[in-house]
Design an enzyme around this catalytic site. Structure first.
Site, PDB file in Angstrom:
ATOM      1  N   ALA A 187       7.709  -5.324  -3.526  1.00  0.00           N
ATOM      2  CA  ALA A 187       9.149  -5.647  -3.049  1.00  0.00           C
ATOM      3  C   ALA A 187       9.753  -6.887  -3.347  1.00  0.00           C
ATOM      4  CB  ALA A 187       9.090  -5.355  -1.645  1.00  0.00           C
ATOM      5  N   GLU A 261       3.875   7.812   0.867  1.00  0.00           N
ATOM      6  CA  GLU A 261       3.928   7.268   2.341  1.00  0.00           C
ATOM      7  C   GLU A 261       5.335   7.053   2.652  1.00  0.00           C
ATOM      8  OE1 GLU A 261       4.227   5.368   5.147  1.00  0.00           O
ATOM      9  OE2 GLU A 261       2.940   3.820   4.314  1.00  0.00           O
ATOM     10  N   LEU A 262       5.948   7.819   3.360  1.00  0.00           N
ATOM     11  CA  LEU A 262       7.571   7.757   3.535  1.00  0.00           C
ATOM     12  C   LEU A 262       7.778   7.245   5.030  1.00  0.00           C
ATOM     13  CD1 LEU A 262       8.537  10.586   1.257  1.00  0.00           C
ATOM     14  CD2 LEU A 262       8.146   8.325   0.358  1.00  0.00           C
ATOM     15  N   CYS A 295       6.133   2.116   9.543  1.00  0.00           N
ATOM     16  CA  CYS A 295       6.400   3.256   9.557  1.00  0.00           C
ATOM     17  C   CYS A 295       5.629   4.099  10.582  1.00  0.00           C
ATOM     18  CB  CYS A 295       6.160   4.066   8.040  1.00  0.00           C
ATOM     19  SG  CYS A 295       7.226   3.514   6.757  1.00  0.00           S
TER      20      CYS A 295
END
Length: 489
Positions: A187, A261-262, A295
């Site tokens: 990121a 993997e959301l 998450c």
């Protein structure tokens, strides 16, 4: 020595470049990406802003190293991972400081992530030698059936900002163990930890070209460019569901394998028979890990009506006692959120709930001053249609709603497009079995607020994605199967 001077010492300019083919190289376009300190909004440092040409060069290096790496003995691959585990563990303090500075989490929590992330390296160092096929007689007779497991080939890993080490190691570890090369795109908000890890993997003996890292402000351009290349055989992404859907669509052109993997919207169920003190302890872990920016974070608290007031009062007392501040300061429990946009989003979510009739037991207002801070917040009487219930908050907000029956609780828990994690507190064994069978989730914590474990398969269902990371299942994502038919004589 100031914190920034220490950061420059740990990651000098030469290691804030791209890592391609075993070399630290500048971005071909000469651009740089500022890395922001979320505690005050200032620029910490900068890294190279890789171009699409740089991305292609990284894939060139990965593709060029693939054949030799696949032929490397599994034991040797495992030993490299083991040495990497030892190096990461030995330098945990430095890694935690880098992570805390770029991401905001308290140093003590960052050290916990280093421990967790390192365990993926150790786990998959042990799995590298356990890859095997099978041999059997043809049931009809006359021949033998042989299966051989092979690495899928060059991979693209796109990792998120919230766990800059662990989200990388749980992809890199199994890829190395299986014999795959890779391009990693960390990121842009938190690239420093991954660059530090690259240096440690090189020290552990990872051959040139196996791991390549491209920091870039053009994540979408990088993924679409590399996914159009037939040499790329696998993509693993951790991030939002919207971006994940686009990556899955792009994978169709070259029929790449994908692991997604959301997003999540984890329910935290508290039944009347639960140990409420234990449930509050678990809620603090499930909600406040990483300031709620996870998450797997408990996003909706569904509490049986008869114990809801007591649970809410106890949770608010614990949440309100947490100390908010710079992650590098002594005694801080809750660091800043990642950026201004994150604070605005959390603020809007709380305002929406209050407008719909929710009450604030603690927190609820952004503090004045610099930095991207938001206080731990507990909301009660939150209606089911509020954004705090229907959307992933990604912040330190605990909205509490009530239920009166097990069926109602399960219906509310499943009333979301997501299905990554869920938590439940109950002393009823039969109910535990029913929850495991009826809740639409990839992971379920019973009387615990922590489900993540390198030895367990991590992943979700529905809009939370597919594929598993960690556990025995994790390495399967990086292996193809070849069936060989052999005559009996």
């Amino acid at each position: 020595m100031s914190l920034r001077e220490r950061l420059d010492q740990l990651l000098p300019a030469s290691h804030r470049q791209l890592y391609v083919g075993g070399q630290w190289v500048p971005g071909s376009g000469g651009g740089r990406i500022d890395v922001i300190d979320p505690a005050d909004g200032s620029v910490l440092t900068d890294v190279a802003d890789g171009t699409l040409d740089d991305a292609r060069a990284a894939l060139d290096a990965a593709a060029g190293a693939q054949a030799d790496w696949a032929a490397t003995a599994p034991r040797e691959r495992g030993e490299i991972l083991r040495r990497a585990f030892e190096l990461v563990t030995a330098q945990a303090d430095d890694l935690a400081l880098v992570m805390s500075l770029e991401m905001g989490k308290p140093v003590a929590e960052a050290k916990g992530e280093v421990t967790y992330g390192a365990e993926f390296l150790r786990w998959f160092s042990e799995e590298a030698v356990r890859v095997h096929g099978r041999w059997m007689h043809n049931p009809a007779g006359g021949s033998r059936l042989l299966t051989v497991r092979k690495p899928v080939g060059p991979c693209l890993f796109i990792t998120p900002w919230n766990f800059p080490l662990a989200m990388g190691t749980r992809k890199i570890g199994p890829a190395i163990a299986a014999g795959c090369t890779m391009v990693v795109k960390p990121a842009a908000l938190t690239p420093l930890t991954m660059l530090y890890l690259a240096r440690l993997l090189a020290e552990a003996g990872l051959p040139d070209g196996v791991l390549n890292i491209v920091t870039t402000s053009d994540s979408g351009g990088l993924s679409s460019t590399l996914q159009a290349d037939p040499r790329l055989r696998k993509v693993s992404f951790t991030g939002s569901t919207g971006v994940g859907k686009r990556i899955v669509e792009q994978s169709a052109g070259e029929l790449q394998r994908v692991s997604m993997e959301l997003g999540g919207n984890a329910p935290f169920l508290v039944f009347a028979d639960a140990d409420l003190d234990a449930a509050v302890d678990g809620a603090m872990i499930a909600k406040m890990r990483n300031m709620g920016e996870a998450c797997t974070s408990a996003n909706r608290f569904l509490v049986e009506a008869s114990v809801a007031e007591e649970f809410g009062t106890k949770l608010a007392e614990r949440m309100g006692a947490l100390r908010v501040g710079r992650g590098q300061d002594e005694g801080v429990d809750v660091g800043p959120l990642i950026d201004e946009k994150a604070v605005d989003s959390v603020s809007a979510t709380v305002a929406d709930a209050v407008e719909r009739g929710a009450r604030v037991l603690t927190g609820g207002e952004r503090p004045e001053g610099e930095g991207f801070f938001y206080p731990p917040t507990v909301l009660v009487d939150v209606p089911a249609e509020a954004d705090a219930v229907t959307q992933e908050t990604f912040g330190p907000v605990a909205p509490i709603t009530t239920f009166t029956s097990e069926d109602e609780a399960i219906a509310h828990a499943n009333a979301t497009e997501y299905g990554l994690a869920a938590y439940a507190y109950t002393r009823d064994l039969a109910r535990t079995i029913r929850l495991a069978e009826r809740l639409e989730t990839g992971m379920l914590g019973i009387n615990t607020g922590l489900v993540s474990n390198p030895a367990a398969p991590f992943g979700g269902v529905k809009a939370s994605g597919f594929g598993r990371e960690g556990g025995f299942e994790g390495i399967e994502e990086y292996l193809d199967t070849t069936y060989v038919a052999l005559p009996a004589g």
